[in-house]
Design a protein around this motif. Structure first.
Motif, PDB file in Angstrom:
ATOM      1  N   GLN A 129       0.832  -1.218  -0.046  1.00 56.17           N
ATOM      2  CA  GLN A 129      -0.048   0.060   0.132  1.00 56.17           C
ATOM      3  C   GLN A 129       0.924   1.171   0.134  1.00 56.17           C
ATOM      4  OE1 GLN A 129      -2.513  -0.362   3.412  1.00 56.17           O
ATOM      5  NE2 GLN A 129      -4.132  -1.587   2.258  1.00 56.17           N
ATOM      6  N   VAL A 130       0.763   2.108  -0.962  1.00 54.53           N
ATOM      7  CA  VAL A 130       1.377   3.205  -1.153  1.00 54.53           C
ATOM      8  C   VAL A 130       0.912   4.548  -0.403  1.00 54.53           C
ATOM      9  CG1 VAL A 130       2.448   4.909  -2.969  1.00 54.53           C
ATOM     10  CG2 VAL A 130       2.365   2.521  -3.332  1.00 54.53           C
ATOM     11  N   GLN A 131       1.736   5.209   0.491  1.00 60.26           N
ATOM     12  CA  GLN A 131       1.293   6.334   0.919  1.00 60.26           C
ATOM     13  C   GLN A 131       2.018   7.408   0.494  1.00 60.26           C
ATOM     14  OE1 GLN A 131       0.507   6.330   5.266  1.00 60.26           O
ATOM     15  NE2 GLN A 131       0.032   4.212   5.070  1.00 60.26           N
ATOM     16  N   LEU A 132       1.716   8.587   0.203  1.00 59.24           N
ATOM     17  CA  LEU A 132       2.303   9.690  -0.284  1.00 59.24           C
ATOM     18  C   LEU A 132       1.887  10.888   0.735  1.00 59.24           C
ATOM     19  CD1 LEU A 132       1.690   9.722  -4.204  1.00 59.24           C
ATOM     20  CD2 LEU A 132       3.848   8.906  -2.823  1.00 59.24           C
ATOM     21  N   VAL A 133       2.864  11.616   1.266  1.00 60.33           N
ATOM     22  CA  VAL A 133       2.715  12.651   2.084  1.00 60.33           C
ATOM     23  C   VAL A 133       3.148  13.924   1.875  1.00 60.33           C
ATOM     24  CG1 VAL A 133       2.670  13.410   4.523  1.00 60.33           C
ATOM     25  CG2 VAL A 133       2.247  11.096   4.060  1.00 60.33           C
ATOM     26  N   GLU A 134       2.354  15.007   1.174  1.00 58.06           N
ATOM     27  CA  GLU A 134       2.856  16.208   1.056  1.00 58.06           C
ATOM     28  C   GLU A 134       3.124  17.139   2.195  1.00 58.06           C
ATOM     29  OE1 GLU A 134      -0.376  15.184  -2.068  1.00 58.06           O
ATOM     30  OE2 GLU A 134      -0.097  15.182   0.110  1.00 58.06           O
ATOM     31  N   SER A 135       4.363  18.163   2.080  1.00 56.18           N
ATOM     32  CA  SER A 135       4.354  18.910   3.177  1.00 56.18           C
ATOM     33  C   SER A 135       4.825  20.268   2.508  1.00 56.18           C
ATOM     34  CB  SER A 135       5.173  18.374   4.164  1.00 56.18           C
ATOM     35  OG  SER A 135       6.430  18.186   3.840  1.00 56.18           O
ATOM     36  N   GLY A 136       5.172  21.581   3.288  1.00 56.93           N
ATOM     37  CA  GLY A 136       5.794  22.631   2.849  1.00 56.93           C
ATOM     38  C   GLY A 136       4.894  23.792   2.207  1.00 56.93           C
ATOM     39  N   GLY A 137       3.530  23.430   1.937  1.00 59.45           N
ATOM     40  CA  GLY A 137       2.867  24.697   1.595  1.00 59.45           C
ATOM     41  C   GLY A 137       2.624  25.751   2.562  1.00 59.45           C
ATOM     42  N   GLY A 138       2.060  26.650   2.210  1.00 58.63           N
ATOM     43  CA  GLY A 138       1.852  27.862   3.199  1.00 58.63           C
ATOM     44  C   GLY A 138       1.576  29.355   2.398  1.00 58.63           C
ATOM     45  N   LEU A 139       1.583  30.198   3.223  1.00 62.62           N
ATOM     46  CA  LEU A 139       0.997  31.549   2.602  1.00 62.62           C
ATOM     47  C   LEU A 139       2.256  32.300   2.275  1.00 62.62           C
ATOM     48  CD1 LEU A 139      -0.866  33.608   2.077  1.00 62.62           C
ATOM     49  CD2 LEU A 139      -0.940  34.339   4.500  1.00 62.62           C
ATOM     50  N   ALA A 190       6.763  12.778   0.561  1.00 68.08           N
ATOM     51  CA  ALA A 190       7.564  11.596   1.032  1.00 68.08           C
ATOM     52  C   ALA A 190       6.672  10.264   0.772  1.00 68.08           C
ATOM     53  CB  ALA A 190       7.707  11.840   2.565  1.00 68.08           C
ATOM     54  N   ALA A 191       7.211   9.651   0.071  1.00 70.38           N
ATOM     55  CA  ALA A 191       6.759   8.133  -0.201  1.00 70.38           C
ATOM     56  C   ALA A 191       7.008   7.048   0.829  1.00 70.38           C
ATOM     57  CB  ALA A 191       7.036   7.576  -1.544  1.00 70.38           C
ATOM     58  N   SER A 192       6.076   6.089   0.865  1.00 69.32           N
ATOM     59  CA  SER A 192       6.334   5.096   1.872  1.00 69.32           C
ATOM     60  C   SER A 192       7.292   3.850   1.362  1.00 69.32           C
ATOM     61  CB  SER A 192       4.940   4.647   2.056  1.00 69.32           C
ATOM     62  OG  SER A 192       4.602   3.766   0.920  1.00 69.32           O
ATOM     63  N   GLU A 193       7.670   3.994   0.130  1.00 66.38           N
ATOM     64  CA  GLU A 193       8.329   2.955  -0.370  1.00 66.38           C
ATOM     65  C   GLU A 193       9.439   3.561  -1.463  1.00 66.38           C
ATOM     66  OE1 GLU A 193       4.631   0.650  -1.713  1.00 66.38           O
ATOM     67  OE2 GLU A 193       6.041   0.106  -3.079  1.00 66.38           O
ATOM     68  N   SER A 194      10.065   2.733  -1.847  1.00 68.73           N
ATOM     69  CA  SER A 194      11.137   3.396  -2.942  1.00 68.73           C
ATOM     70  C   SER A 194      10.612   3.831  -4.146  1.00 68.73           C
ATOM     71  CB  SER A 194      12.332   2.135  -3.569  1.00 68.73           C
ATOM     72  OG  SER A 194      12.913   2.617  -4.413  1.00 68.73           O
ATOM     73  N   ILE A 195      10.825   5.004  -4.516  1.00 70.87           N
ATOM     74  CA  ILE A 195      10.253   5.733  -5.840  1.00 70.87           C
ATOM     75  C   ILE A 195      10.689   5.067  -6.889  1.00 70.87           C
ATOM     76  CG2 ILE A 195       9.780   7.866  -4.561  1.00 70.87           C
ATOM     77  CD1 ILE A 195      12.002   9.146  -5.572  1.00 70.87           C
ATOM     78  N   PHE A 196      11.604   4.133  -6.811  1.00 72.57           N
ATOM     79  CA  PHE A 196      12.322   3.680  -8.239  1.00 72.57           C
ATOM     80  C   PHE A 196      11.128   2.827  -8.553  1.00 72.57           C
ATOM     81  CE2 PHE A 196      16.560   4.201  -6.609  1.00 72.57           C
ATOM     82  CZ  PHE A 196      17.306   4.705  -7.746  1.00 72.57           C
ATOM     83  N   ARG A 197      10.232   2.317  -7.961  1.00 75.41           N
ATOM     84  CA  ARG A 197       9.088   1.281  -8.463  1.00 75.41           C
ATOM     85  C   ARG A 197       8.138   1.975  -9.104  1.00 75.41           C
ATOM     86  NH1 ARG A 197       6.439  -1.909  -4.037  1.00 75.41           N
ATOM     87  NH2 ARG A 197       5.151  -2.754  -5.873  1.00 75.41           N
ATOM     88  N   PHE A 198       8.212   3.430  -9.261  1.00 77.06           N
ATOM     89  CA  PHE A 198       6.957   4.221  -9.998  1.00 77.06           C
ATOM     90  C   PHE A 198       7.543   4.723 -11.384  1.00 77.06           C
ATOM     91  CE2 PHE A 198       6.097   4.608  -5.416  1.00 77.06           C
ATOM     92  CZ  PHE A 198       5.120   3.957  -5.316  1.00 77.06           C
ATOM     93  N   TYR A 213      -1.463   2.643 -12.645  1.00 75.85           N
ATOM     94  CA  TYR A 213      -2.033   2.779 -11.092  1.00 75.85           C
ATOM     95  C   TYR A 213      -1.384   4.149 -10.772  1.00 75.85           C
ATOM     96  CZ  TYR A 213      -3.274  -2.242 -11.558  1.00 75.85           C
ATOM     97  OH  TYR A 213      -3.550  -3.429 -11.613  1.00 75.85           O
ATOM     98  N   ASN A 214      -2.445   4.951 -10.044  1.00 74.84           N
ATOM     99  CA  ASN A 214      -2.122   6.027  -9.676  1.00 74.84           C
ATOM    100  C   ASN A 214      -2.365   6.256  -8.184  1.00 74.84           C
ATOM    101  OD1 ASN A 214      -1.285   8.412 -12.025  1.00 74.84           O
ATOM    102  ND2 ASN A 214      -2.990   7.001 -12.780  1.00 74.84           N
ATOM    103  N   TYR A 215      -1.274   6.861  -7.449  1.00 73.64           N
ATOM    104  CA  TYR A 215      -1.356   6.840  -6.212  1.00 73.64           C
ATOM    105  C   TYR A 215      -1.379   8.581  -5.856  1.00 73.64           C
ATOM    106  CZ  TYR A 215      -0.290   2.121  -6.270  1.00 73.64           C
ATOM    107  OH  TYR A 215      -0.282   0.890  -6.460  1.00 73.64           O
ATOM    108  N   TRP A 216      -1.963   9.139  -4.713  1.00 79.00           N
ATOM    109  CA  TRP A 216      -2.262  10.457  -4.500  1.00 79.00           C
ATOM    110  C   TRP A 216      -1.989  10.575  -2.948  1.00 79.00           C
ATOM    111  CZ3 TRP A 216      -3.034  13.829  -8.561  1.00 79.00           C
ATOM    112  CH2 TRP A 216      -3.357  13.368  -9.657  1.00 79.00           C
ATOM    113  N   GLY A 217      -1.282  11.789  -2.876  1.00 77.93           N
ATOM    114  CA  GLY A 217      -1.186  12.580  -1.764  1.00 77.93           C
ATOM    115  C   GLY A 217      -2.475  13.015  -0.911  1.00 77.93           C
TER     116      GLY A 217
END
Length: 120
Positions: A1-11, A23-31, A107-111
């Motif tokens: 199960q792939v998890q993607l977590v975004e951060s860094g946004g703001g005003l 940040a991905a829960s597994e190696s990004i090489f597989r994508f 297959y597409n995975y989204w944060g």
């Protein structure tokens, strides 16, 4: 199960900069493709930037020269450096991972998205 977590946004004010992280829960090489999309109020979700495992990049015309997509394989993280921000860049930004399989399937995975707001 792939998890993607975004951060860094703001005003930020127009002309400012932000760096988004995915940040991905597994190696990004597989994508096959990692990308950033954005959705502004009243609009559809549109592609901002893409990065393939072969390091080929694509950008929407409106951000060329201002945004840069990159990756750190050791950290399983994809970045979007956003410079010279404009009010029209205001949107929720989403990380995407795309995996291609045999017979033309994908297959597409989204944060969860991170809000970027640029004031004028």
């Amino acid at each position: 199960q792939v998890q993607l977590v975004e951060s860094g946004g703001g005003l930020v004010q127009a002309g400012g900069s932000l760096r988004l992280s995915c940040a991905a829960s597994e190696s990004i090489f597989r994508f096959d493709v990692m990308g950033w999309y954005r959705q502004a109020p009243g609009t559809q979700r549109d592609l901002v930037a893409r990065l393939t495992t072969g390091a080929s990049t694509n950008y929407v015309d409106s951000v060329k020269g201002r945004f840069t997509i990159s990756r750190d394989n050791a950290k399983n993280t994809v970045y979007l450096q956003m410079n010279s921000l404009k009010p029209e860049d205001t949107a929720v930004y989403y990380c995407n991972a795309e995996q291609h399989t045999a017979y033309g399937r994908s297959y597409n995975y989204w944060g969860q998205g991170t809000q970027v707001t640029v004031s004028s």
